[in-house]
Design an enzyme around this catalytic site. Structure first.
Site, PDB file in Angstrom:
ATOM      1  N   HIS A  10       0.830  -1.209   0.000  1.00  0.00           N
ATOM      2  CA  HIS A  10       0.000   0.000   0.000  1.00  0.00           C
ATOM      3  C   HIS A  10       0.867   1.263   0.000  1.00  0.00           C
ATOM      4  O   HIS A  10       2.026   1.239   0.437  1.00  0.00           O
ATOM      5  CB  HIS A  10      -0.919   0.008   1.215  1.00  0.00           C
ATOM      6  CG  HIS A  10      -0.161   0.001   2.510  1.00  0.00           C
ATOM      7  ND1 HIS A  10       0.400   1.133   3.038  1.00  0.00           N
ATOM      8  CD2 HIS A  10       0.168  -1.015   3.332  1.00  0.00           C
ATOM      9  CE1 HIS A  10       1.027   0.824   4.143  1.00  0.00           C
ATOM     10  NE2 HIS A  10       0.917  -0.485   4.349  1.00  0.00           N
ATOM     11  N   ARG A  61      -5.886   0.558   4.223  1.00  0.00           N
ATOM     12  CA  ARG A  61      -4.807   1.167   3.441  1.00  0.00           C
ATOM     13  C   ARG A  61      -4.463   0.342   2.202  1.00  0.00           C
ATOM     14  O   ARG A  61      -4.094   0.900   1.164  1.00  0.00           O
ATOM     15  CB  ARG A  61      -3.572   1.417   4.324  1.00  0.00           C
ATOM     16  CG  ARG A  61      -3.011   0.209   5.078  1.00  0.00           C
ATOM     17  CD  ARG A  61      -2.100   0.691   6.185  1.00  0.00           C
ATOM     18  NE  ARG A  61      -1.353  -0.342   6.913  1.00  0.00           N
ATOM     19  CZ  ARG A  61      -1.797  -1.008   7.967  1.00  0.00           C
ATOM     20  NH1 ARG A  61      -3.022  -0.813   8.416  1.00  0.00           N
ATOM     21  NH2 ARG A  61      -0.998  -1.878   8.595  1.00  0.00           N
ATOM     22  N   GLU A  88      -1.178  -7.082   7.497  1.00  0.00           N
ATOM     23  CA  GLU A  88       0.161  -6.811   8.013  1.00  0.00           C
ATOM     24  C   GLU A  88       0.456  -7.744   9.199  1.00  0.00           C
ATOM     25  O   GLU A  88      -0.461  -8.275   9.832  1.00  0.00           O
ATOM     26  CB  GLU A  88       0.265  -5.337   8.437  1.00  0.00           C
ATOM     27  CG  GLU A  88       1.623  -4.910   8.981  1.00  0.00           C
ATOM     28  CD  GLU A  88       2.795  -5.269   8.058  1.00  0.00           C
ATOM     29  OE1 GLU A  88       2.935  -6.461   7.698  1.00  0.00           O
ATOM     30  OE2 GLU A  88       3.575  -4.369   7.722  1.00  0.00           O
ATOM     31  N   HIS A 183       1.067  -5.578   2.540  1.00  0.00           N
ATOM     32  CA  HIS A 183       1.809  -4.771   3.521  1.00  0.00           C
ATOM     33  C   HIS A 183       3.304  -5.113   3.539  1.00  0.00           C
ATOM     34  O   HIS A 183       3.718  -6.164   3.045  1.00  0.00           O
ATOM     35  CB  HIS A 183       1.207  -5.033   4.901  1.00  0.00           C
ATOM     36  CG  HIS A 183      -0.254  -4.735   4.931  1.00  0.00           C
ATOM     37  ND1 HIS A 183      -0.756  -3.531   5.348  1.00  0.00           N
ATOM     38  CD2 HIS A 183      -1.315  -5.470   4.505  1.00  0.00           C
ATOM     39  CE1 HIS A 183      -2.071  -3.543   5.206  1.00  0.00           C
ATOM     40  NE2 HIS A 183      -2.438  -4.706   4.706  1.00  0.00           N
TER      41      HIS A 183
HETATM   42  C1  DG2 Z   1       4.288  -1.237   8.835  1.00  0.00           C
HETATM   43  C2  DG2 Z   1       5.580  -1.982   8.674  1.00  0.00           C
HETATM   44  O1  DG2 Z   1       3.341  -1.945   8.077  1.00  0.00           O
HETATM   45  O2  DG2 Z   1       6.498  -1.522   9.574  1.00  0.00           O
HETATM   46  O3  DG2 Z   1       3.042  -2.120  10.668  1.00  0.00           O
HETATM   47  O4  DG2 Z   1       4.231  -0.319  11.033  1.00  0.00           O
HETATM   48  O5  DG2 Z   1       3.213  -2.047   5.567  1.00  0.00           O
HETATM   49  O6  DG2 Z   1       1.147  -1.874   6.902  1.00  0.00           O
HETATM   50  O7  DG2 Z   1       2.721   0.088   6.766  1.00  0.00           O
HETATM   51  P1  DG2 Z   1       2.560  -1.396   6.788  1.00  0.00           P
HETATM   52  C3  DG2 Z   1       3.821  -1.224  10.298  1.00  0.00           C
HETATM   53  P2  DG2 Z   1       7.997  -2.031   9.663  1.00  0.00           P
HETATM   54  O8  DG2 Z   1       7.993  -3.505   9.917  1.00  0.00           O
HETATM   55  O9  DG2 Z   1       8.698  -1.668   8.357  1.00  0.00           O
HETATM   56  O10 DG2 Z   1       8.553  -1.250  10.833  1.00  0.00           O
END
Ligand code: DG2
Length: 249
Positions: A10, A61, A88, A183
């Site tokens: 995203h 997102r 994610e 993600h």
């Molecule tokens: C980010 C990835 O996930 O963070 O959960 O903070 O892709 O949904 O923005 P996304 C989060 P990092 O593992 O790179 O810190």
């Protein structure tokens, strides 16, 4: 026969912008993220990579990114499947915390273990936390034991790969160009599987926001060559920015 798979993280989210751990918290795209999603759609159209079917997580997102990109490529009409298995990585008790403050408080070693190790999950998120997903109607059909309170990358692979096998491969098999919008860490999990990256080496892989990553797959649904970003320069800069997130203050 070669099968075509397009992976798309995203666009920049409101919490990416604020440098907060997000995980399963359902935040929206930032203005920058909407522009990235539009650019992703342009890149797909310019390369003639028009998706025939979309798979997304159930997080807004990823859904917003797919909608904006498909609108740009004039493919809003394609069939859509959504699954929590593409969500994610659940970031446990780190959800809602500032990444730079967390790095400062716990030190870089612990911070990187939580963020990039293969099998060390962050502390569990309490069910009564404002960032908990307990009671969220989109997970009503999930057994409580399937609803994570924290996850490491190994856990993400374990819940994502069954969906790859049962839902994404069958679409690829029919010759469709498949777009998966997900993600940073759910895509790291899929890329680890596809490219056979080792448990230690995967720590180095960062996925930039909003840039399509294209794979041509063989009959075994494994890549014929490494994946290619449609804008390699922007992808390298974006991946470096993700890697440096703890340092931003
Ligand atoms: C980010 C990835 O996930 O963070 O959960 O903070 O892709 O949904 O923005 P996304 C989060 P990092 O593992 O790179 O810190």
């Amino acid at each position: 026969m070669a099968y075509t798979l397009v992976l798309l993280r995203h666009g920049n989210s409101e919490w990416n912008q604020k440098n907060l751990f997000t995980g399963w918290v359902d935040v929206r795209l930032s203005e920058q993220g909407r522009a990235e999603a539009k650019r992703a759609g342009e890149l797909l159209a310019e390369s003639g990579l028009l998706p025939d079917v979309l798979h997304t997580s159930v997080l807004s997102r990823a859904i917003q990114t797919a909608d904006i990109a498909l609108d740009e490529a004039d493919r809003l009409w394609i069939p859509v499947r959504r699954s929590w298995r593409l969500n994610e990585r659940h970031y446990g008790a780190l959800q809602g915390l500032d990444k730079a403050e967390t790095q400062e408080k716990y030190g870089n070693e612990q911070f990187m273990l939580w963020r990039r190790s293969f099998d060390v999950p962050p502390p569990v998120l309490d069910d009564d936390s404002e960032w908990s997903q307990v009671g969220d109607p989109r997970y009503a059909d999930l057994a409580d034991s399937d609803l994570p309170r924290t996850e490491c990358l190994k856990d993400v692979i374990a819940r994502m790969l069954p969906y790859w096998q049962s839902d994404i491969i069958p679409d690829l098999e029919t010759g469709k160009t498949v777009l998966v919008t997900a993600h940073g860490n759910s895509l790291r999990a899929l890329v680890k599987h596809l490219e056979g990256i080792g448990d230690a080496d995967i720590a180095e892989l960062n996925i930039p926001t909003g840039i399509p990553l294209v794979y041509r797959l063989g009959d075994d649904f494994m890549p014929l060559a490494p994946g290619e970003y449609l804008d390699p320069e922007a992808a390298a800069a974006g991946a470096a920015a993700v890697a440096a997130q703890g340092d931003k203050k």
